[in-house]
Design a protein around this motif. Sequence first.
Motif, PDB file in Angstrom:
ATOM      1  N   GLY A  14     -23.186  35.323  -8.862  1.00 39.77           N
ATOM      2  CA  GLY A  14     -23.319  36.084 -10.097  1.00 39.77           C
ATOM      3  C   GLY A  14     -23.238  35.198 -11.324  1.00 39.77           C
ATOM      4  O   GLY A  14     -23.921  34.183 -11.410  1.00 39.77           O
ATOM      5  N   ASP A  15     -22.365  35.562 -12.265  1.00 46.34           N
ATOM      6  CA  ASP A  15     -22.300  34.870 -13.544  1.00 46.34           C
ATOM      7  C   ASP A  15     -21.817  33.428 -13.450  1.00 46.34           C
ATOM      8  O   ASP A  15     -21.943  32.671 -14.418  1.00 46.34           O
ATOM      9  CB  ASP A  15     -21.370  35.637 -14.499  1.00 46.34           C
ATOM     10  N   SER A  16     -21.220  33.062 -12.342  1.00 46.11           N
ATOM     11  CA  SER A  16     -20.723  31.684 -12.258  1.00 46.11           C
ATOM     12  C   SER A  16     -21.693  30.765 -11.509  1.00 46.11           C
ATOM     13  O   SER A  16     -21.351  29.627 -11.180  1.00 46.11           O
ATOM     14  CB  SER A  16     -19.345  31.647 -11.610  1.00 46.11           C
ATOM     15  N   ALA A  17     -22.926  31.247 -11.278  1.00 49.70           N
ATOM     16  CA  ALA A  17     -23.916  30.413 -10.587  1.00 49.70           C
ATOM     17  C   ALA A  17     -24.157  29.107 -11.342  1.00 49.70           C
ATOM     18  O   ALA A  17     -24.353  28.054 -10.740  1.00 49.70           O
ATOM     19  CB  ALA A  17     -25.221  31.188 -10.403  1.00 49.70           C
ATOM     20  N   TRP A  18     -24.142  29.153 -12.680  1.00 54.14           N
ATOM     21  CA  TRP A  18     -24.434  27.939 -13.455  1.00 54.14           C
ATOM     22  C   TRP A  18     -23.404  26.843 -13.197  1.00 54.14           C
ATOM     23  O   TRP A  18     -23.733  25.654 -13.208  1.00 54.14           O
ATOM     24  CB  TRP A  18     -24.554  28.245 -14.955  1.00 54.14           C
ATOM     25  N   GLN A  19     -22.157  27.276 -12.956  1.00 54.92           N
ATOM     26  CA  GLN A  19     -21.137  26.262 -12.682  1.00 54.92           C
ATOM     27  C   GLN A  19     -21.423  25.556 -11.360  1.00 54.92           C
ATOM     28  O   GLN A  19     -21.321  24.336 -11.248  1.00 54.92           O
ATOM     29  CB  GLN A  19     -19.750  26.901 -12.677  1.00 54.92           C
TER      30      GLN A  19
END
Lengths: 323, 323
Positions: free
Chosen positions: B251-256
Amino acid sequence: MSPVISETELIQRFFAGLGGQRTDVLLGIGDDAALLRVAAHQDLVLTTDALIEGVHFLPGAPAHSLGHRALAVNLSDIAAMGASPSWALLSLNLPHADPEWLEAFAAGFGALAKVHGVALVGGNVSRGPLSITVQLAGTVPEGQALRRDGARAGQALYVSGQVGDAAAGLKVLRGELRIAGDAADYLQRRFEYPQPRVQLGAALRGLASACIDVSDGLYVDAQRLLRASGCGARIELERLPVSPALCQALGDSAWQQALDGGEDYELCFSAPAANAAAIAAAAAGHATTVTCIGSIEPTGGVELKSKNAVMQFSPLGFDHFRD
Amino acid sequence: MSPVISETELIQRFFAGLGGQRTDVLLGIGDDAALLRVAAHQDLVLTTDALIEGVHFLPGAPAHSLGHRALAVNLSDIAAMGASPSWALLSLNLPHADPEWLEAFAAGFGALAKVHGVALVGGNVSRGPLSITVQLAGTVPEGQALRRDGARAGQALYVSGQVGDAAAGLKVLRGELRIAGDAADYLQRRFEYPQPRVQLGAALRGLASACIDVSDGLYVDAQRLLRASGCGARIELERLPVSPALCQALGDSAWQQALDGGEDYELCFSAPAANAAAIAAAAAGHATTVTCIGSIEPTGGVELKSKNAVMQFSPLGFDHFRD
């Protein structure tokens, strides 16, 4: 107890710039790969060999000797091709980053690399059970490499230096062979600091017809050369070059150790009889001895003769997967 | 339970002739070293990388995938230099000689070697804790290798393919990330079968100004490229190429994960803005995507921006000797 050190710092501190400086290294340690310029009309020679704790060396073996040996065993392969070594890569698996160990290892590796003009141009360091893998590249004038398959019946069979010492030295280290001080030190040193015959190998180009290095034992390695060449050989046991230390340690059974002992990193080679004087001169020019130990025969394996009697011998050799 | 097999038999049975057939191999497996002919006006590129059980792969990992990965991680280094791979050496430390394992390993290694025209020309097999070291040589037209140090302020920063998948796949394998079937399979496969960007790397010669492969994570590897080039960079998080599977998993932490995850073996490179169309065409020609993720800046490290806000990020990266 070891201070925390990153892989990059470790490589920079202990390995960057190790060995000889060479103008043909366009990019050494620090990029994705090393970039090298091969001179015109040279063939490339590539080899790799590994030292694994508990297999190729005893746990706790001195790091300086390991650095030396890890490079030496690869230099010996390059020597057996009649090539000149140039660039090394090092893969080091370490249980932990001990600066003292690393410094001694790098010193042993670096000193031998300098002697032979080898530049360390890359590699990697990982955490893992202690093992050392070196890849070594060298060059040889086009078409002039020494191969295993050139021996022909009627030629002479040679070995450089003296054989059997290293295996006896390992037995001393293991406590399996108990002998007096000087001889023990000598044999142990022959195991820990083998001297690859790099200059001799290059000098044998155009003189030797086939060549192999003695890593698993003279008998086994000579058989490999003979099999590749489709020949047999007769070896005269009285001619085997054995050191006074080995004779002192093993007496009448020194010849068996000379045939069976590995890790000597001498060169075993064949040559036409007409080249005998040139070979002796080449060896003398590089402070090495060479000994004619017998003759290449049309067929058969290795026949061992002693005072006209045929001797029986079963090599132990060394094989990782045959206990 | 394994039948007794010698090292020589093992090499003959599983490794002789593996990979592509090349006319520039004068001597492959079977002599003291491999003998190779480097084409005129080509520089030589050499790299080595190791996979160690418990460090780079989980105990019991499938042998076919290990054969693929051991070669792939080295192909990726060759790709990052813009070079073409040619000859591989393999050092295998095995606890025991299991024919089934060896067959699967050789099949994985051989299939990828054939795809890239790489010949296996030498190596050694020893008994020891499982580890795999590959040395790979390639060539690149003289003076045209891609290095890390050519990025300049004002240029664009790119990455190929999608990043973060492999690290997430490893988490799936470890049971640290629980997600539904298809996405899990996809991520796991991205870890077990990375596709080195060999054709893309070669196509980037003359287009990219600097290049590195993403082995330890995009953030860490981009920093290495920038440090070598004496530059900084701004990366826009919205541009990071992430797979639907990674988005579904994180989800939202894919970029990390995209910044931090290693083992993707994509290429990160810089290029002048004027080359954008040619780069897109090169990627399309090799069925790869490339994404401009930001710009090279005169100074500083890596600045991360999201919708005009500067984001904070501490990479975990991967270091063997810094826990």
